[in-house]
Design an enzyme around this catalytic site. Structure first.
Site, PDB file in Angstrom:
ATOM      1  N   ASP A 146     -45.290  48.979 -30.562  1.00 28.42           N
ATOM      2  CA  ASP A 146     -45.303  47.822 -31.448  1.00 28.42           C
ATOM      3  C   ASP A 146     -46.384  48.001 -32.513  1.00 28.42           C
ATOM      4  OD1 ASP A 146     -44.378  45.491 -32.395  1.00 28.42           O
ATOM      5  OD2 ASP A 146     -45.258  44.217 -30.847  1.00 28.42           O
ATOM      6  N   ASP A 192     -69.598  63.155 -25.053  1.00 33.68           N
ATOM      7  CA  ASP A 192     -69.615  62.683 -26.447  1.00 33.68           C
ATOM      8  C   ASP A 192     -70.860  63.168 -27.210  1.00 33.68           C
ATOM      9  OD1 ASP A 192     -67.406  61.440 -25.566  1.00 33.68           O
ATOM     10  OD2 ASP A 192     -68.100  59.377 -25.931  1.00 33.68           O
ATOM     11  N   CYS A 199     -57.061   9.408 -10.495  1.00 33.13           N
ATOM     12  CA  CYS A 199     -57.709   8.409  -9.635  1.00 33.13           C
ATOM     13  C   CYS A 199     -58.675   7.501 -10.388  1.00 33.13           C
ATOM     14  CB  CYS A 199     -58.444   9.091  -8.488  1.00 33.13           C
ATOM     15  SG  CYS A 199     -59.970   9.905  -8.997  1.00 33.13           S
ATOM     16  N   GLU A 242     -38.339  56.690 -24.357  1.00 30.89           N
ATOM     17  CA  GLU A 242     -39.756  56.518 -24.695  1.00 30.89           C
ATOM     18  C   GLU A 242     -40.050  55.051 -24.993  1.00 30.89           C
ATOM     19  OE1 GLU A 242     -39.711  58.378 -29.013  1.00 30.89           O
ATOM     20  OE2 GLU A 242     -39.073  59.862 -27.540  1.00 30.89           O
ATOM     21  N   CYS A 280     -60.670  10.277 -14.720  1.00 31.71           N
ATOM     22  CA  CYS A 280     -59.641  11.138 -14.129  1.00 31.71           C
ATOM     23  C   CYS A 280     -58.270  10.474 -14.279  1.00 31.71           C
ATOM     24  CB  CYS A 280     -59.961  11.368 -12.656  1.00 31.71           C
ATOM     25  SG  CYS A 280     -58.623  12.165 -11.765  1.00 31.71           S
ATOM     26  N   LYS A 295     -34.603  46.130 -26.099  1.00 34.87           N
ATOM     27  CA  LYS A 295     -35.781  45.265 -26.273  1.00 34.87           C
ATOM     28  C   LYS A 295     -36.108  44.492 -24.994  1.00 34.87           C
ATOM     29  CE  LYS A 295     -37.347  44.334 -29.999  1.00 34.87           C
ATOM     30  NZ  LYS A 295     -37.069  44.066 -31.393  1.00 34.87           N
ATOM     31  N   ARG A 318     -43.403  53.255 -44.094  1.00 37.07           N
ATOM     32  CA  ARG A 318     -41.946  53.341 -44.156  1.00 37.07           C
ATOM     33  C   ARG A 318     -41.411  52.634 -45.406  1.00 37.07           C
ATOM     34  NH1 ARG A 318     -38.008  49.803 -41.615  1.00 37.07           N
ATOM     35  NH2 ARG A 318     -36.012  50.848 -41.704  1.00 37.07           N
ATOM     36  N   LYS A 327     -32.883  58.081 -26.923  1.00 32.30           N
ATOM     37  CA  LYS A 327     -32.334  58.963 -27.955  1.00 32.30           C
ATOM     38  C   LYS A 327     -31.527  60.062 -27.282  1.00 32.30           C
ATOM     39  CE  LYS A 327     -36.532  58.091 -30.530  1.00 32.30           C
ATOM     40  NZ  LYS A 327     -37.834  58.592 -30.939  1.00 32.30           N
ATOM     41  N   TYR A 341     -43.074  60.243 -32.826  1.00 33.11           N
ATOM     42  CA  TYR A 341     -41.833  60.150 -32.059  1.00 33.11           C
ATOM     43  C   TYR A 341     -40.637  60.817 -32.742  1.00 33.11           C
ATOM     44  CZ  TYR A 341     -41.449  55.944 -35.005  1.00 33.11           C
ATOM     45  OH  TYR A 341     -41.432  55.065 -36.050  1.00 33.11           O
ATOM     46  N   CYS A 392     -59.498  11.242  -4.670  1.00 31.29           N
ATOM     47  CA  CYS A 392     -58.538  11.523  -5.737  1.00 31.29           C
ATOM     48  C   CYS A 392     -57.249  12.062  -5.149  1.00 31.29           C
ATOM     49  CB  CYS A 392     -59.147  12.527  -6.707  1.00 31.29           C
ATOM     50  SG  CYS A 392     -58.035  12.930  -8.051  1.00 31.29           S
ATOM     51  N   LYS A 439     -40.975  51.744 -26.915  1.00 32.23           N
ATOM     52  CA  LYS A 439     -40.898  51.310 -28.305  1.00 32.23           C
ATOM     53  C   LYS A 439     -42.249  50.691 -28.640  1.00 32.23           C
ATOM     54  CE  LYS A 439     -37.927  49.113 -31.661  1.00 32.23           C
ATOM     55  NZ  LYS A 439     -38.919  48.448 -32.480  1.00 32.23           N
ATOM     56  N   SER A 470     -34.063  52.664 -39.327  1.00 32.29           N
ATOM     57  CA  SER A 470     -34.461  51.752 -38.256  1.00 32.29           C
ATOM     58  C   SER A 470     -33.500  51.949 -37.089  1.00 32.29           C
ATOM     59  CB  SER A 470     -34.475  50.318 -38.754  1.00 32.29           C
ATOM     60  OG  SER A 470     -33.159  49.923 -39.014  1.00 32.29           O
ATOM     61  N   LEU A 471     -33.594  51.109 -36.095  1.00 35.55           N
ATOM     62  CA  LEU A 471     -32.775  51.266 -34.889  1.00 35.55           C
ATOM     63  C   LEU A 471     -31.981  49.998 -34.631  1.00 35.55           C
ATOM     64  CD1 LEU A 471     -35.493  52.768 -32.513  1.00 35.55           C
ATOM     65  CD2 LEU A 471     -33.519  53.992 -33.422  1.00 35.55           C
ATOM     66  N   GLU A 478     -45.646  55.979 -34.879  1.00 37.20           N
ATOM     67  CA  GLU A 478     -46.075  54.596 -34.998  1.00 37.20           C
ATOM     68  C   GLU A 478     -47.598  54.540 -34.977  1.00 37.20           C
ATOM     69  OE1 GLU A 478     -43.420  52.702 -35.243  1.00 37.20           O
ATOM     70  OE2 GLU A 478     -43.890  50.651 -34.623  1.00 37.20           O
ATOM     71  N   CYS A 503     -63.091  16.175 -11.982  1.00 42.36           N
ATOM     72  CA  CYS A 503     -63.047  14.808 -11.476  1.00 42.36           C
ATOM     73  C   CYS A 503     -64.061  14.712 -10.344  1.00 42.36           C
ATOM     74  CB  CYS A 503     -61.646  14.507 -10.951  1.00 42.36           C
ATOM     75  SG  CYS A 503     -61.608  13.096  -9.850  1.00 42.36           S
ATOM     76  N   TYR A 534     -70.388  66.546 -28.605  1.00 40.80           N
ATOM     77  CA  TYR A 534     -69.513  66.496 -29.779  1.00 40.80           C
ATOM     78  C   TYR A 534     -70.324  66.056 -30.999  1.00 40.80           C
ATOM     79  CZ  TYR A 534     -65.623  65.376 -32.865  1.00 40.80           C
ATOM     80  OH  TYR A 534     -64.773  65.343 -33.933  1.00 40.80           O
ATOM     81  N   ASP A 535     -71.107  64.995 -30.802  1.00 45.23           N
ATOM     82  CA  ASP A 535     -71.918  64.469 -31.910  1.00 45.23           C
ATOM     83  C   ASP A 535     -72.896  65.523 -32.437  1.00 45.23           C
ATOM     84  OD1 ASP A 535     -70.591  62.126 -31.572  1.00 45.23           O
ATOM     85  OD2 ASP A 535     -72.202  61.121 -30.465  1.00 45.23           O
TER      86      ASP A 535
END
Ligand code: IVH
Length: 671
Positions: A120, A35, A414, A116, A411, A317, A139, A293, A228, A435, A118, A84-85, A176, A429, A38-39
């Site tokens: 979220d 990293d 007991c 693939e 408790c 689902k 969308r 698909k 996708y 107990c 789905k 949509s699906l 997504e 307790c 890269y920086d």
């Protein structure tokens, strides 16, 4: 070359390098440089651009975050609607989907599907013209969405400029945008620390982040995207399948999900579904199902669309992991170790594939933070095999007069006092072996396979024996007779006899099993074993103070304190006495303790292969003489014993100047 040309080419080179390394990092998950490097490149480009502002272009990696907040979002029109699906929820419905396709294609051939996860999150469209990202939109209603280009540009895995060859003149990709689980947890932790409102789930967090008018805020949110589908493509190669198309997107630098596969027919789909269900919890991002698909683009075209969804794709689902229900009561449970756990009793609800009527609230801190009360409408979550939990109260659902939940003083089982140590989330307790909750659990533990291993004495039977008043404590087990238990449910003469025999058999055990069977807090099998080996007698363990206990491997101050406290309680000592009087016995542990403690205070590390003895024997012999044997070399190590083919530990010892012994020297030391 003129100076200007030189700067321009330097800038171009830096941008290409940065784009390449972003791709390696975000898309291929295979960084080539650290990293910091890269920086360094990034800052070099920043500095060149600062001195040559005329050379700044909008696709430069330094230009991801715009500085002007918007007044509002403008609209984008999706020339190809974003669909949509349809969903299926089981194998039967999936079969129907497959049949519909075969009928429509008038063919019995097995269909190849691209399968693939789905994801979220939120569907987003990216428009690339001549390889440059020119527009990004949500969308929306499928035809018109919001222009979120400024925000999308802040997502580092999305290329501002496509890489590679044969880039189409125009490419509209869809995918997504989501927030990975780890980023979501971090964001919510930060919100908690600052007393701000938390996001309900990663999808809401992603949506909220994309809806920011100020891209500087979006830039701080850990968002990611997986592509996708392709909406439009002009120019470029002609492709046969969906999976080929996705492979092309990846080559052009776009981020794709690595878990995608092509599968054959319904069986292939179901197999993949099962595999992904098992993998789900370990994925770094949330998924709520699988999308299948039809892989052939030609067949996709033939199948076409209905209303708002394609005929060639379906979402399978997972059962919902979150559901809403009502809290009927909040009760407190007492565990084997006395831990008090608040539990919500619920109106039964189907969630995560099972009916749930209890959910844990973990501890009082959680109860207070979530402020759950009797009668509240709550969100319940059951993810994988995890115990169902109350996520939060549905706002506005509280009944008037609902009272705040307080930790009871006594408790519930007991009546003993409940204690909560300073800085500890868990209340307990103090009733110990009195107990009933703890008694039952401690007897179950005592009889279990890895403890006294009383064959046939399972949890149910222990409950029964206690409930029927046959036993109070574990030692009572050994005064049971056939006559005493024969009347119990499902207890005929034969099984009663078997149980008494099993109890008799269990009396011959080992010191480590017995110590483990006592159910002392934090003393598991392994600790019981090392304690037995080190002290070799129960009396020695009982008599040990915290300091000498901590000389044992794996015993720290907390475990030592639990042990000392346990063996201080008269009740506990009483039970132990009775158990021994009942005839519990074990073989002496040989030799170890009679050795002189010649190596006390010395720490050893063993490495490589020994020829005269096993490493385990060497370890035991060293421990018997008071030495500590650990797994890694440090400055505190006294000796490293080096056998054949020793590796990095020997090297480390050399570096740290730790004294090394060969096997002959070790044997001499042990004599
Ligand atoms: S394909 C024409 N693939 O699910 C096909 N959608 O219910 C359109 N989604 O709006 C979508 N992961 O937001 C597709 N691998 C995936 C997906 C996916 C998540 C979402 C997407 C879409 C919704 C449809």
């Amino acid at each position: 070359m003129s100076e200007k040309k030189q700067v321009t080419s330097q800038i171009d080179k830096l941008r290409d390098q940065l784009n390449h390394h972003s791709y390696q990092y975000y898309v291929l998950d295979d960084p080539e440089i650290p990293d910091v490097e890269y920086d360094r490149l990034y800052r070099e480009l920043q500095s060149l651009e600062k001195h040559n502002p005329a050379l700044i272009t909008s696709d430069s990696p330094t230009q991801r975050v715009g500085d002007k907040p918007l007044d509002g979002f403008t609209q984008v029109k999706h020339e190809v609607p974003m669909l949509s699906l349809d969903n299926v929820f089981n194998a039967e419905e999936l079969n129907d989907f497959n049949k519909r396709i075969q009928q429509r294609l008038d063919s019995e051939d097995e269909i190849s599907f691209a399968a693939e996860p789905k994801l979220d999150g939120l569907a987003v469209s990216l428009l690339y013209e001549k390889g440059l990202l020119v527009r990004a939109g949500t969308r929306g209603d499928g035809t018109t969405g919001e222009n979120i280009t400024q925000n999308i540009r802040t997502i580092h895995s999305i290329p501002l400029k496509l890489l590679g060859n044969n880039i189409p003149d125009l490419l509209e990709v869809r995918g997504e945008v989501f927030m990975p689980k780890a980023g979501f947890e971090k964001l919510n932790q930060m919100a908690r620390d600052n007393d701000e409102k938390q996001f309900a789930n990663p999808r809401n967090a992603a949506a909220g982040s994309l809806r920011q008018l100020d891209p500087k805020i979006t830039a701080k949110r850990p968002l990611a995207m997986y592509c996708y589908a392709v909406g439009r493509v002009d120019g470029g190669a002609i492709l046969q399948t969906h999976s080929d198309m996705l492979d092309h997107l990846k080559q052009w630098g776009l981020p794709l999900c690595n878990e995608r596969e092509t599968v054959q027919g319904v069986d292939g789909c179901l197999n993949y579904f099962k595999q992904m269900s098992e993998l789900r919890d370990s994925l770094s991002y949330e998924i709520d199902g699988i999308v299948y698909k039809v892989n052939s683009l030609k067949l996709q075209k033939e199948l076409g669309f209905v209303a708002k969804a394609p005929r060639w794709a379906i979402a399978h689902k997972f059962p919902a992991q979150e559901e809403m229900t009502r809290v009927n009561a909040i009760e407190f449970q007492v565990g084997r170790t006395g831990a008090i756990t608040p539990v919500a009793r619920l109106e039964p609800v189907f969630v995560g594939g099972v009916t749930v009527s209890n959910a844990t609230l973990h501890n009082m801190d959680e109860v207070n933070r979530k402020d759950v009360r009797k009668g509240d409408q709550v969100i319940i979550r059951r993810a994988g095999d995890v115990i169902p939990e109350v996520v939060r109260v549905v706002p506005g659902s509280r009944k008037r007069g609902a009272r705040k939940i307080l930790l009871p003083a006594q408790c519930p089982v007991c009546g003993s006092e409940i204690e909560q140590e300073e800085g500890e989330a868990i209340a307990r307790c103090s009733g110990g072996l009195f107990c009933e909750a703890q008694r039952k659990e401690s007897i179950k533990h005592f009889a279990s396979r890895k403890a006294m291993d009383v064959d046939g004495l399972g949890d149910k039977l222990v409950e029964q024996l206690v409930d029927e008043g046959c036993i109070d404590h574990m030692d009572d087990l050994y005064s049971l007779t056939v006559e005493k238990i024969i009347g119990l449910e499902r207890m005929a003469e034969k099984s009663a006899g078997n149980l008494i025999d099993a109890l008799e058999e269990s009396k011959y055990t080992s010191l480590n099993r017995f110590v483990y069977a006592l159910g002392i807090r934090e003393v598991g099998e392994a600790t019981a074993q090392t304690l037995a080996q080190y002290f070799t007698s129960l009396d020695a363990i009982k008599a040990a103070d915290e300091e000498s206990l901590q000389k044992v491997d794996d015993v720290g101050p907390i475990v030592a304190a639990h042990l000392v406290r346990f063996f201080k309680q008269p009740h506990n000592l009483d039970v132990i006495d009775k158990l021994l009087k009942a005839g519990i016995h074990w073989d002496d542990i040989e030799a170890a303790a009679v050795e002189e403690q010649t190596l006390e205070g010395k720490t050893f590390v063993l490495t490589g292969t020994l020829t005269e003895m096993t490493r385990d024997d060497a370890k035991k012999a060293l421990q018997a003489r008071g030495a500590k044997v650990t797994g890694s070399v440090s400055k505190k190590t006294s000796f490293v014993v080096v056998g054949d083919n020793a590796g990095s530990k020997a090297t480390k010892a050399e570096q740290l100047g730790v004294e090394m012994l060969d096997e002959a020297a070790l044997i001499k030391l042990l004599k």
